[in-house]
Design a protein around this motif. Structure first.
Motif, short mmCIF file in Angstrom:
data_model
loop_
_atom_site.label_atom_id
_atom_site.label_comp_id
_atom_site.label_asym_id
_atom_site.label_seq_id
_atom_site.Cartn_x
_atom_site.Cartn_y
_atom_site.Cartn_z
N SER A 252 -61.14 -57.80 -57.21
CA SER A 252 -62.31 -56.64 -57.26
C SER A 252 -63.38 -57.46 -58.24
CB SER A 252 -61.72 -56.79 -59.43
OG SER A 252 -62.00 -55.70 -59.87
N ARG B 240 -65.84 -57.17 -59.86
CA ARG B 240 -66.07 -56.78 -61.84
C ARG B 240 -64.91 -57.49 -62.64
NH1 ARG B 240 -65.69 -50.89 -64.83
NH2 ARG B 240 -66.71 -51.45 -67.01
N ASP B 241 -63.99 -57.64 -62.44
CA ASP B 241 -62.81 -58.78 -63.29
C ASP B 241 -63.28 -59.55 -62.66
OD1 ASP B 241 -62.07 -56.09 -63.62
OD2 ASP B 241 -60.87 -56.32 -63.15
N ASP B 242 -63.82 -60.01 -61.22
CA ASP B 242 -64.03 -62.03 -60.91
C ASP B 242 -65.48 -61.75 -61.67
OD1 ASP B 242 -61.29 -61.58 -60.25
OD2 ASP B 242 -62.55 -61.49 -57.47
N SER C 216 -67.26 -60.76 -64.57
CA SER C 216 -66.14 -60.90 -65.84
C SER C 216 -65.42 -62.26 -66.51
CB SER C 216 -65.79 -59.74 -66.80
OG SER C 216 -66.19 -58.70 -66.29
N SER C 217 -64.84 -62.68 -65.14
CA SER C 217 -63.60 -63.92 -65.90
C SER C 217 -64.85 -65.00 -65.50
CB SER C 217 -62.49 -64.13 -64.70
OG SER C 217 -61.86 -64.83 -64.97
N ARG D 236 -76.36 -63.45 -65.14
CA ARG D 236 -75.37 -62.23 -64.22
C ARG D 236 -75.14 -62.63 -63.49
NH1 ARG D 236 -74.70 -57.48 -63.10
NH2 ARG D 236 -76.79 -57.43 -63.08
N SER E 239 -72.67 -63.09 -59.71
CA SER E 239 -72.40 -61.70 -58.57
C SER E 239 -72.37 -62.66 -58.03
CB SER E 239 -73.27 -61.07 -59.25
OG SER E 239 -72.63 -60.30 -60.57
N HIS F 135 -65.72 -64.38 -52.83
CA HIS F 135 -65.04 -63.08 -51.45
C HIS F 135 -64.81 -63.12 -50.69
CE1 HIS F 135 -64.49 -60.12 -55.43
NE2 HIS F 135 -63.95 -61.45 -56.05
#
Length: 301
Positions: A193, A195-197, A199-200, A233, A237, A244
């Motif tokens: 994910s 988005r989750d990674d 944010s983490s 940000r 990303s 990933h």
């Protein structure tokens, strides 16, 4: 509950269980002095024979209807594969009773009952350790829990005059057939994910405020404005995307286990062709038992 019961039944020595049921039914019918008891025993034999005949045919069709897949390109889900069992010491286990090195074992220990001159089972066990099979395209770990193991090597020994040991074994270095649920963990099949990674990762950066300011406080005012935070940000990303990509590029670990929906889970040292022939032969034998019970019932009426 039904799936659990089916798995446990299939993991037993079905051939031995059926033979015992048939023998008990027909011996009781022959020795019975009353027709009602004889009819009941024959009826049980008839029902068991029909059910066993249908089950053997189902197994023959399951083996025949699936093409053998290569491990490296097998689809996720219900498949059959065949590979050479590893002989690496890390993948081998020892039978607890005889100390024989193998990849899978099942044993039954019997003690002689001198009063009745017969053997009574006093102990049993089956291995649950995973083992590895490999073909020219890759390797796969097999979890044998709840498997129906067909045609293992059977060894009978007598440790002493009062004890009998029956072992069923599968060995490393042999070709092993497996029909079950295939899945791949990690690599291209990893569940990620972004988005989750992201944010983490941003939360980790925020936890070290001094480092965050050194990297992104471009005007040196001690605070991050909208433009500076957007830079942070975007870098987060990009960092997550690279991570990933590295994860997805790694080879995944293939696994075979009992299907969660209760379908057949077969392991054997036989080829698919010999497996099918064996199940067809079993179906004929079970049908013969059912026909024999039917004829005997008709004669009793």
């Amino acid at each position: 509950m039904r799936v659990w019961a089916l798995r446990n039944l299939r993991s037993q020595n079905l051939g031995g269980l059926l033979a015992m049921v048939y023998m008990a039914c027909f011996m009781t019918a022959l020795q019975s002095r009353g027709a009602p008891i004889a009819r009941l025993c024959l009826a049980i034999g008839l029902v068991v024979g029909v059910v066993a005949w249908a089950a053997a045919l189902r197994r023959a069709r399951a083996v025949a209807n699936l093409a053998t897949s290569r491990i490296g390109s097998a689809a996720q889900g219900y498949v059959e594969v065949m590979g050479r069992a590893s002989v690496n010491p890390e993948n081998l286990i020892f039978s607890p009773m005889s100390g024989v090195q193998c990849i899978w074992y099942r044993y039954r220990l019997f003690t002689k009952d001198n009063s009745k001159e017969e053997w009574r089972q006093t102990d049993s066990g089956v291995s649950s350790a995973t083992f590895e099979i490999r073909d020219e395209t890759g390797a796969c770990r097999v979890d044998p829990d709840h498997a129906e193991v067909v045609a293992p090597e059977v060894r009978t020994s007598y440790p002493d005059s009062e004890t009998k040991l029956v072992e069923e074994l599968l060995f490393g270095g042999r070709d092993i057939y497996v029909l079950g649920e295939f899945s791949t963990q990690g690599g291209a099949h990893s569940e990620l994910s972004a988005r989750d990674d992201v944010s983490s990762l941003l939360a980790d950066w925020k936890a070290d405020k001094a480092s965050l300011m050194r990297r992104f406080d471009l005007d040196g005012n001690g605070e991050l404005d909208m433009r500076e935070w957007e830079l942070a940000r975007r870098l987060a990303s990009k960092t997550v995307e690279q991570q990933h990509q590295a994860i997805l590029a790694q080879p995944g670990e293939h696994q075979l286990r009992a299907p969660r929906d209760g379908r057949l889970f077969l392991i054997s040292a036989l080829s698919p062709q010999k497996m099918r022939q064996r199940f067809v032969l079993w179906s004929v034998l079970h049908l013969g038992v059912a026909l024999g019970a039917t004829i005997a019932l008709v004669r009793l009426y």
